[in-house]
Design a protein around this motif. Sequence first.
Motif, PDB file in Angstrom:
ATOM      1  N   PHE A   1       1.771  13.737  -7.816  1.00 31.63           N
ATOM      2  CA  PHE A   1       0.863  13.838  -6.477  1.00 31.63           C
ATOM      3  C   PHE A   1      -0.427  12.941  -6.951  1.00 31.63           C
ATOM      4  O   PHE A   1      -1.111  13.292  -7.993  1.00 31.63           O
ATOM      5  CB  PHE A   1       0.550  15.321  -6.255  1.00 31.63           C
ATOM      6  CG  PHE A   1       1.635  15.832  -5.835  1.00 31.63           C
ATOM      7  CD1 PHE A   1       1.873  16.129  -4.413  1.00 31.63           C
ATOM      8  CD2 PHE A   1       2.687  16.332  -6.703  1.00 31.63           C
ATOM      9  CE1 PHE A   1       2.720  16.872  -4.093  1.00 31.63           C
ATOM     10  CE2 PHE A   1       3.872  17.462  -6.313  1.00 31.63           C
ATOM     11  CZ  PHE A   1       3.863  17.295  -4.771  1.00 31.63           C
ATOM     12  N   ILE A   2      -0.743  11.858  -6.337  1.00 33.65           N
ATOM     13  CA  ILE A   2      -1.734  11.023  -6.837  1.00 33.65           C
ATOM     14  C   ILE A   2      -3.028  11.535  -6.267  1.00 33.65           C
ATOM     15  O   ILE A   2      -3.318  12.089  -5.078  1.00 33.65           O
ATOM     16  CB  ILE A   2      -1.498   9.572  -6.195  1.00 33.65           C
ATOM     17  CG1 ILE A   2      -0.164   9.018  -6.711  1.00 33.65           C
ATOM     18  CG2 ILE A   2      -2.568   8.565  -6.713  1.00 33.65           C
ATOM     19  CD1 ILE A   2       0.188   9.090  -8.048  1.00 33.65           C
ATOM     20  N   ALA A   3      -4.338  11.406  -7.532  1.00 33.91           N
ATOM     21  CA  ALA A   3      -5.385  11.706  -6.844  1.00 33.91           C
ATOM     22  C   ALA A   3      -5.883  10.944  -5.737  1.00 33.91           C
ATOM     23  O   ALA A   3      -5.768   9.924  -5.819  1.00 33.91           O
ATOM     24  CB  ALA A   3      -6.315  11.474  -8.204  1.00 33.91           C
ATOM     25  N   ASP A   4      -6.707  11.614  -4.796  1.00 31.76           N
ATOM     26  CA  ASP A   4      -7.228  11.028  -3.539  1.00 31.76           C
ATOM     27  C   ASP A   4      -8.082   9.796  -3.986  1.00 31.76           C
ATOM     28  O   ASP A   4      -8.081   8.775  -2.972  1.00 31.76           O
ATOM     29  CB  ASP A   4      -8.280  11.953  -2.736  1.00 31.76           C
ATOM     30  CG  ASP A   4      -7.192  12.877  -1.997  1.00 31.76           C
ATOM     31  OD1 ASP A   4      -5.928  12.896  -2.201  1.00 31.76           O
ATOM     32  OD2 ASP A   4      -7.744  13.814  -1.307  1.00 31.76           O
ATOM     33  N   LYS A   5      -8.857   9.757  -4.941  1.00 30.36           N
ATOM     34  CA  LYS A   5      -9.870   8.837  -5.662  1.00 30.36           C
ATOM     35  C   LYS A   5      -8.925   7.446  -5.631  1.00 30.36           C
ATOM     36  O   LYS A   5      -9.478   6.436  -5.083  1.00 30.36           O
ATOM     37  CB  LYS A   5     -10.472   9.052  -6.813  1.00 30.36           C
ATOM     38  CG  LYS A   5     -11.508   8.063  -7.169  1.00 30.36           C
ATOM     39  CD  LYS A   5     -12.417   8.686  -8.226  1.00 30.36           C
ATOM     40  CE  LYS A   5     -13.448   7.581  -8.569  1.00 30.36           C
ATOM     41  NZ  LYS A   5     -13.085   6.080  -8.594  1.00 30.36           N
ATOM     42  N   TYR A   6      -7.605   7.361  -6.215  1.00 32.04           N
ATOM     43  CA  TYR A   6      -7.074   6.253  -6.226  1.00 32.04           C
ATOM     44  C   TYR A   6      -6.633   5.672  -5.001  1.00 32.04           C
ATOM     45  O   TYR A   6      -6.942   4.409  -4.692  1.00 32.04           O
ATOM     46  CB  TYR A   6      -5.590   6.453  -6.753  1.00 32.04           C
ATOM     47  CG  TYR A   6      -4.400   5.310  -6.680  1.00 32.04           C
ATOM     48  CD1 TYR A   6      -4.800   4.204  -7.524  1.00 32.04           C
ATOM     49  CD2 TYR A   6      -3.675   5.404  -5.766  1.00 32.04           C
ATOM     50  CE1 TYR A   6      -3.967   3.080  -7.058  1.00 32.04           C
ATOM     51  CE2 TYR A   6      -2.675   4.313  -5.306  1.00 32.04           C
ATOM     52  CZ  TYR A   6      -2.864   3.542  -6.231  1.00 32.04           C
ATOM     53  OH  TYR A   6      -2.010   2.141  -6.015  1.00 32.04           O
TER      54      TYR A   6
END
Length: 555
Positions: free
Chosen positions: A85-90
């Motif tokens: 699950f990728i961090a929103d900031k990316y």
Amino acid sequence: MKEEIKKIIEKAISGQSPALTGEDFLVEIPGDKNHGDYSTNVALVLAKRLGENPREVAEEIKNKIGANKIFSKIEVAGPGFINFFIADKYFTDNLKNINKNYIKKAEGPERGRRIIIDYTDPNPFKEFHIGHLMNNAIGESLSRIFEFQGAKVKRVCYQGDVGIHVAKAIWGKSQKPELAWGQAYAYGAEKFETDENVKKEIITLNKVIYNRSDKNINNLYNQGKEESLKHFDRIYKKLGTRFDYFIFESETVPVGKKIVEKNLGSVFEKGENGAIIFKGEKYGLHTRVFINSEGIPTYESKDLANALIKYKKYKYDKSVVITANEQSDYFKVMLCAMEQINPDLAKKTKHIGHGMLRLPEGKMSSRTGKVITAESLIKKVEELVREKIKDRQLSDKEKNNITEKVAIGAIKYSILKQSIGSDIVFDFDKSISFEGGSGPYLQYAFTRANSVLAKAKKEGVKGSFKKIPDKITQLEKSISYFPEIVLKAETEYEPHFLVLYLTELAGMFNNYYAKNKIVDKSDELSPYRVAVARAFAEIMKNGMWMLGIETLEKM
């Protein structure tokens, strides 16, 4: 992001025996969004080699990766998949990089390489039929995908201006001057099959055409070729295709004949009837004739010449040739023969076979009763579009522009939405639907986003990322997948990956539009939503361009 995750995994499993590299396992975007933004099967692959439990291996890899600012969470699921699950900031950082120069930043494995793509290939004196339309849509889309990814692409159209089909057309025209050339060919072809005397006349006429020995026949030939090519040019313009080179079979005849005769006794041999053949059985293939018993080069020898002529025009690193599936076995033999003569060019050549485009039985018939022309299909779809938009408050000029672009978009989408090798039954109603799964659906989603951006400009709401919501939506995430989808379409020669992605993305934007008031001066998140709409519009514009589907300001 896929490559970044692969590097992180490779680092985590380094030192394992047997060793794994990024080539040995997959990192993919899962179909079910509950399974993360990316998922990998590395633990299953490694566990099989080690003879261990895949879930335990997955947990071990997960622990070795540990905390990483890229990931908000890592989970082990099922038999041993690892979900990231990728961090929103990316995702929000990625949105900031999507602008009008986005196309210049794209890179693929063919970047900087010279590619020549051979497609459409209608024959003068014959109809431009729906098979040519299908071939054109595929070839043009692949050309644009390669261009988007940084390749130096040249388009070539290889056309048969000599051969028995020309003799049939000229015979038909000489008998019935009132017929159009496509009709004259159909008439001559019918008589060739049903009348032995006519068949003999056409065979003799074919030699006369090759030898250019009769002035009147030459004049008729020149007239027919000129009229055919002008007709084709009008269709290319409508389809948005511009060829860099036109190569004709008449150019390849002497070159192909010379190549075959030069290699007689080594690559080729004499057949029983005096024809020159290539014994494909030696290579697990079948025998084909390269010069017939009349001493006339066949398609096979002309294709050998075509490859050489193309290379002289453009020193390509790769030559892509697109034909119908029915020519796949033919190309295997031809390329095998080429490999014996010119292995370097054979290695550079890739043949792609596509399926057939068919219409629902009873929906349409062609003028000849045998061939459905591209023009007749385009005209029918235009009529349906025109009827659909007749009550909209648009000028006649706007309606004409929308009608043509929506019709062409509808046809191209219908062709490209499936894997290239699949047959397609054209569905008229679905092709012009504004509800989903169509070219007009993509065009409408872009138009809606464009309208939002125009409204934002008018009301003075500038897109920015100064204020970001606590949780982003799947739309922002999916926008970021665009480079990976294009890369997949490029490496697998399959525009349908891009079609499916854009269709899903358009649906997400429509949902986002329905749930959020994007332009609202009183809302502190409005600039962010406008920025998302701008990124979406840019992705749609670039993606649709690669499919050959034009964008519209109004619909």
